[in-house]
Design an enzyme around this catalytic site. Structure first.
Site, PDB file in Angstrom:
ATOM      1  N   GLY A  10       0.802  -1.206   0.000  1.00 25.16           N
ATOM      2  CA  GLY A  10       0.000   0.000   0.000  1.00 25.16           C
ATOM      3  C   GLY A  10       0.842   1.265   0.000  1.00 25.16           C
ATOM      4  N   MET A  11       0.164   2.389  -0.077  1.00 27.63           N
ATOM      5  CA  MET A  11       0.842   3.685  -0.153  1.00 27.63           C
ATOM      6  C   MET A  11       1.729   3.923   1.064  1.00 27.63           C
ATOM      7  SD  MET A  11      -0.922   7.354  -1.040  1.00 27.63           S
ATOM      8  CE  MET A  11      -2.009   7.327   0.404  1.00 27.63           C
ATOM      9  N   LEU A  12       1.197   3.685   2.257  1.00 30.61           N
ATOM     10  CA  LEU A  12       1.997   3.836   3.467  1.00 30.61           C
ATOM     11  C   LEU A  12       3.008   2.714   3.602  1.00 30.61           C
ATOM     12  CD1 LEU A  12       2.719   5.043   6.232  1.00 30.61           C
ATOM     13  CD2 LEU A  12       0.780   3.758   7.192  1.00 30.61           C
ATOM     14  N   ALA A  58      -5.428  -3.004   5.496  1.00 28.97           N
ATOM     15  CA  ALA A  58      -6.754  -2.497   5.846  1.00 28.97           C
ATOM     16  C   ALA A  58      -7.675  -2.548   4.640  1.00 28.97           C
ATOM     17  CB  ALA A  58      -6.666  -1.057   6.354  1.00 28.97           C
ATOM     18  N   TYR A 123     -16.737   1.793   7.825  1.00 28.04           N
ATOM     19  CA  TYR A 123     -15.273   1.811   7.892  1.00 28.04           C
ATOM     20  C   TYR A 123     -14.795   2.229   9.275  1.00 28.04           C
ATOM     21  CZ  TYR A 123     -10.507   3.532   7.082  1.00 28.04           C
ATOM     22  OH  TYR A 123      -9.169   3.781   7.166  1.00 28.04           O
TER      23      TYR A 123
END
Length: 282
Positions: A10-12, A58, A123
């Site tokens: 993911g981005m992080l 997530a 969410y």
């Protein structure tokens, strides 16, 4: 020391792996194909030998989660419990990355780390459950809430805004939702600084300092892309109704960081000035 990043694609996760490799000799990057965190046995086996586990995995599709909360819960809560339990069994420290969506967005002052959670979306509910599960399963935990993330390694708000502004010559952006745009590189660095400081177990807020609206952030993104920020026009949330309610106020306080002797991330505008060109190019 083995440093394991779950959700590493993911981005992080990508920025965290890159930053961790500067401090740890043994960094293991696990994405969904390599570790299914919804499988407790696979998670226990996959995290063997870990000293630190950072759970970036997530279900983040905020609107689809309203129609499929069970799937979001399986990843964000059950998966978090499996990761935290495995970390405890292997005597590893676990970091769970959470979100401003655990709050109701109705505050007028920055949310403290111990403010009551009151999520208004599927969410948010599943991430609040993931926080609870992490605390329950792993006493040696760090829950790090973040918000308004952007980075070079994936789709994000400023990239979308810069593209649409160029295509359309102007656009309307919400001005009545306030938060703290946060660069994934800065959040990755903060996680590493918390670990380096041996911060006490607990909940921390990993967002930039200061605040702005989506409109203000959009104007900053457009300016960085070389366009006139005035082509971004303010509008209200009522004009952009979506399935999941968005927090109107997503400003998080940093008292726990300061108490632990860890410096919060700098002002969002200053950090965007550093990050913007790289993010838009990514």
């Amino acid at each position: 020391m083995r440093f394991v990043v779950v959700g590493a694609s993911g981005m992080l996760g990508q920025d965290l792996v890159t930053r961790a490799q500067r401090s740890f000799e043994d960094v293991v990057a696990l994405d969904r194909a390599e570790l299914d965190i919804t499988d407790p046995d696979a998670t226990l086996a996959g995290l063997a030998g870990a000293d630190v586990v950072v759970n970036c995995a997530a279900y983040t599709a905020v609107d689809p989660a309203e129609q499929d909360e069970a799937t979001a819960f399986t990843v964000n809560a059950v998966g978090a419990a499996n990761v935290a339990r495995a970390a405890r069994v292997h005597q590893a420290r676990v970091v769970y990355v959470s979100t401003d969506y655990v709050f109701d967005g109705a505050a007028g002052d920055p949310y403290a780390e111990d403010a009551p959670v009151a999520p208004r979306s599927a969410y948010g509910r599943t991430k609040a459950a993931g926080e609870w599960a992490t605390r329950a399963e792993a006493p040696d935990h760090l829950v790090v809430r973040t918000a308004w993330l952007y980075g070079a390694h994936g789709a994000c708000f400023p990239k979308t805004i810069a593209r649409l502004a160029a295509e359309r010559g102007g656009l309307d952006v919400i001005d009545d939702q306030v938060g703290q745009p946060t660069w994934t590189v800065d959040l990755a660095d903060l996680v590493l600084r918390l670990l380096s400081a041996d911060a006490p177990a607990g909940t921390y807020h990993g967002t930039s300092s200061g605040r702005t609206s989506w409109h203000g952030f959009a104007q900053a993104a457009v300016a960085t892309a070389g366009m006139d920020p005035e082509i971004v026009r303010p509008t209200t949330s009522e004009k952009f109704v979506r399935p999941a309610p968005r927090p109107a106020f997503s400003v998080l306080g940093h008292g726990a960081l300061e108490a632990a002797g860890v410096e919060p991330i700098g002002d969002w505008a200053e950090r965007w000035a550093v990050a913007g060109a790289e993010v838009l190019a990514g």
